[in-house]
Design an enzyme around this catalytic site. Structure first.
Site, PDB file in Angstrom:
ATOM      1  N   LYS A  17     -19.365   7.431   1.701  1.00 28.70           N
ATOM      2  CA  LYS A  17     -18.747   8.385   0.767  1.00 28.70           C
ATOM      3  C   LYS A  17     -18.645   7.826  -0.645  1.00 28.70           C
ATOM      4  O   LYS A  17     -18.971   8.507  -1.611  1.00 28.70           O
ATOM      5  CB  LYS A  17     -17.313   8.701   1.205  1.00 28.70           C
ATOM      6  CG  LYS A  17     -17.196   9.749   2.261  1.00 28.70           C
ATOM      7  CD  LYS A  17     -15.733  10.155   2.424  1.00 28.70           C
ATOM      8  CE  LYS A  17     -14.819   8.975   2.625  1.00 28.70           C
ATOM      9  NZ  LYS A  17     -14.196   8.825   3.909  1.00 28.70           N
ATOM     10  N   ARG A  93      -6.690  14.862   3.812  1.00 32.16           N
ATOM     11  CA  ARG A  93      -6.883  14.045   4.998  1.00 32.16           C
ATOM     12  C   ARG A  93      -6.092  14.580   6.180  1.00 32.16           C
ATOM     13  O   ARG A  93      -6.170  14.017   7.265  1.00 32.16           O
ATOM     14  CB  ARG A  93      -6.366  12.645   4.681  1.00 32.16           C
ATOM     15  CG  ARG A  93      -7.401  11.548   4.788  1.00 32.16           C
ATOM     16  CD  ARG A  93      -6.633  10.286   4.585  1.00 32.16           C
ATOM     17  NE  ARG A  93      -7.335   9.068   4.701  1.00 32.16           N
ATOM     18  CZ  ARG A  93      -8.055   8.498   3.755  1.00 32.16           C
ATOM     19  NH1 ARG A  93      -8.292   9.114   2.634  1.00 32.16           N
ATOM     20  NH2 ARG A  93      -8.557   7.312   3.955  1.00 32.16           N
ATOM     21  N   ARG A 130     -17.962  -5.018   3.716  1.00 32.57           N
ATOM     22  CA  ARG A 130     -17.898  -4.259   2.465  1.00 32.57           C
ATOM     23  C   ARG A 130     -17.080  -4.978   1.402  1.00 32.57           C
ATOM     24  O   ARG A 130     -16.029  -5.533   1.675  1.00 32.57           O
ATOM     25  CB  ARG A 130     -17.264  -2.895   2.748  1.00 32.57           C
ATOM     26  CG  ARG A 130     -16.976  -2.107   1.482  1.00 32.57           C
ATOM     27  CD  ARG A 130     -16.654  -0.694   1.785  1.00 32.57           C
ATOM     28  NE  ARG A 130     -15.263  -0.518   2.238  1.00 32.57           N
ATOM     29  CZ  ARG A 130     -14.708   0.667   2.440  1.00 32.57           C
ATOM     30  NH1 ARG A 130     -15.431   1.768   2.275  1.00 32.57           N
ATOM     31  NH2 ARG A 130     -13.460   0.749   2.839  1.00 32.57           N
ATOM     32  N   ARG A 162     -11.280  -5.408   0.238  1.00 31.93           N
ATOM     33  CA  ARG A 162     -10.062  -4.611   0.350  1.00 31.93           C
ATOM     34  C   ARG A 162      -9.137  -5.167   1.415  1.00 31.93           C
ATOM     35  O   ARG A 162      -9.582  -5.582   2.479  1.00 31.93           O
ATOM     36  CB  ARG A 162     -10.413  -3.165   0.680  1.00 31.93           C
ATOM     37  CG  ARG A 162     -10.732  -2.362  -0.558  1.00 31.93           C
ATOM     38  CD  ARG A 162     -11.246  -0.997  -0.221  1.00 31.93           C
ATOM     39  NE  ARG A 162     -10.435  -0.299   0.790  1.00 31.93           N
ATOM     40  CZ  ARG A 162     -10.645   0.960   1.150  1.00 31.93           C
ATOM     41  NH1 ARG A 162     -11.626   1.650   0.593  1.00 31.93           N
ATOM     42  NH2 ARG A 162      -9.894   1.523   2.058  1.00 31.93           N
ATOM     43  N   ARG A 173      -7.589   2.988  10.942  1.00 31.59           N
ATOM     44  CA  ARG A 173      -8.038   4.067  10.048  1.00 31.59           C
ATOM     45  C   ARG A 173      -9.036   4.982  10.754  1.00 31.59           C
ATOM     46  O   ARG A 173      -9.001   6.194  10.585  1.00 31.59           O
ATOM     47  CB  ARG A 173      -8.645   3.469   8.781  1.00 31.59           C
ATOM     48  CG  ARG A 173      -7.565   3.076   7.768  1.00 31.59           C
ATOM     49  CD  ARG A 173      -7.986   1.884   6.926  1.00 31.59           C
ATOM     50  NE  ARG A 173      -9.166   2.152   6.145  1.00 31.59           N
ATOM     51  CZ  ARG A 173     -10.111   1.251   5.866  1.00 31.59           C
ATOM     52  NH1 ARG A 173     -10.018   0.024   6.326  1.00 31.59           N
ATOM     53  NH2 ARG A 173     -11.142   1.587   5.139  1.00 31.59           N
TER      54      ARG A 173
HETATM   55  P1  ADP Z   1     -10.824   4.803   3.698  1.00 31.47           P
HETATM   56  O1  ADP Z   1     -11.476   6.158   3.678  1.00 31.47           O
HETATM   57  O2  ADP Z   1     -11.820   3.686   3.741  1.00 31.47           O
HETATM   58  O3  ADP Z   1      -9.783   4.641   4.761  1.00 31.47           O
HETATM   59  P2  ADP Z   1      -9.448   5.292   1.103  1.00 31.47           P
HETATM   60  O4  ADP Z   1      -9.793   4.426  -0.041  1.00 31.47           O
HETATM   61  O5  ADP Z   1      -9.809   6.726   1.037  1.00 31.47           O
HETATM   62  O6  ADP Z   1     -10.066   4.543   2.354  1.00 31.47           O
HETATM   63  O7  ADP Z   1      -7.887   5.209   1.384  1.00 31.47           O
HETATM   64  C1  ADP Z   1      -7.237   3.967   1.570  1.00 31.47           C
HETATM   65  C2  ADP Z   1      -5.821   4.181   2.095  1.00 31.47           C
HETATM   66  O8  ADP Z   1      -5.073   4.964   1.151  1.00 31.47           O
HETATM   67  C3  ADP Z   1      -5.727   4.971   3.383  1.00 31.47           C
HETATM   68  O9  ADP Z   1      -5.898   4.155   4.512  1.00 31.47           O
HETATM   69  C4  ADP Z   1      -4.314   5.545   3.275  1.00 31.47           C
HETATM   70  O10 ADP Z   1      -3.343   4.563   3.554  1.00 31.47           O
HETATM   71  C5  ADP Z   1      -4.204   5.871   1.802  1.00 31.47           C
HETATM   72  N1  ADP Z   1      -4.653   7.256   1.484  1.00 31.47           N
HETATM   73  C6  ADP Z   1      -5.666   7.624   0.652  1.00 31.47           C
HETATM   74  N2  ADP Z   1      -5.794   8.951   0.581  1.00 31.47           N
HETATM   75  C7  ADP Z   1      -4.845   9.463   1.395  1.00 31.47           C
HETATM   76  C8  ADP Z   1      -4.459  10.779   1.774  1.00 31.47           C
HETATM   77  N3  ADP Z   1      -5.103  11.854   1.296  1.00 31.47           N
HETATM   78  N4  ADP Z   1      -3.434  10.920   2.651  1.00 31.47           N
HETATM   79  C9  ADP Z   1      -2.776   9.856   3.144  1.00 31.47           C
HETATM   80  N5  ADP Z   1      -3.076   8.590   2.838  1.00 31.47           N
HETATM   81  C10 ADP Z   1      -4.096   8.375   1.969  1.00 31.47           C
END
Ligand code: ADP
Ligand code: ZN
Length: 218
Positions: A17, A93, A130, A162, A173
């Site tokens: 993504k 999400r 990554r 990260r 996750r």
């Molecule tokens: P990934 O898709 O690799 O898990 P992201 O960078 O999108 O990583 O998000 C990292 C973290 O940020 C998530 O694991 C969560 O804790 C938080 N997060 C991001 N976007 C959301 C969302 N829309 N709702 C809830 N938590 C979120």
């Protein structure tokens, strides 16, 4: 000339993504709104939100819906998003977030929701290797012989591992993706806004599938 679009990109962690969003944002000349990047910046800057979410993020949990909805509402009301559109990456999400988003975007609804499909078996290893640019979000793969400090070839930012790209947090996750985010596929499918994209292949191949799908819907 392609310009302007309102998109959501879904897809499990490690589906590519981030890479696709960086390219799409240049291609359609729209801001890439990554809620993960926004939250990580808040953590780094020790803001009130940052302090509240740090532990949740590090352990791979989900930040509360109301926090997330408020954050995104504020961001999409800025001029660039209102006039040009956006690519939403990492939001919504949960079905709650998706419904709240529909309510806040009735005037300017989404053009399309893309689901980048990659099998779970393919992504765990990818995520462990990554590395991510803190500033522009570009992704890199560690091979074991990296320069230190590692700086981003696009923008000069720090390339980092990260905190949540550990095996435990990755698995948490991915599990949360299946239970909380996968229902969105059905939600958007039912309302005729979903296009599934095969995410297996070279970044160029996937990019051309994505842009073809978006152009058909704008
Ligand atoms: P990934 O898709 O690799 O898990 P992201 O960078 O999108 O990583 O998000 C990292 C973290 O940020 C998530 O694991 C969560 O804790 C938080 N997060 C991001 N976007 C959301 C969302 N829309 N709702 C809830 N938590 C979120
Ligand atoms: Zn960068």
């Amino acid at each position: 000339m392609t310009s302007g679009a309102r998109l959501v990109i879904l897809g499990r962690q490690g589906a590519g993504k981030g890479t696709q969003c960086v390219r799409l944002s240049r291609h359609f000349v729209v801001p890439h709104i990554s809620t993960g990047d926004m939250l990580r910046a808040a953590v780094r800057e020790d803001t009130e939100v940052g302090i509240a979410v740090k532990e949740i993020m590090d352990t791979g949990g989900l930040v509360g819906d109301t926090t997330m909805v408020a954050l995104v509402q504020k961001r999409i009301s800025l001029d660039d998003a209102r006039t040009r559109g956006y690519i939403l990456d990492g939001f919504p999400r949960t079905v709650f977030q998706a419904q709240a988003f529909d309510e806040m975007s009735v005037d300017q609804p989404l053009h399309v929701v893309l689901d980048l499909v990659v099998p779970r078996e393919m992504v765990v290893q990818r995520l462990s290797a990554r590395r991510v640019c803190r500033d522009c979000g570009a992704n890199f793969t560690a091979s074991g012989v990296e320069p230190r400090p590692w700086t981003c070839e696009n923008c000069g930012g720090d390339v980092v591992h990260r905190a949540d790209d550990t095996p435990e947090a990755i698995n948490r996750r991915l599990d949360l993706y299946e239970s909380q985010t996968a229902p969105l596929i059905e939600f958007y499918g039912r309302t005729g806004r979903l296009v599934e994209i095969n995410g297996v292949g070279s970044p160029d191949d996937v990019f051309s599938r994505v842009t073809t799908a978006v152009d058909a819907r704008r």
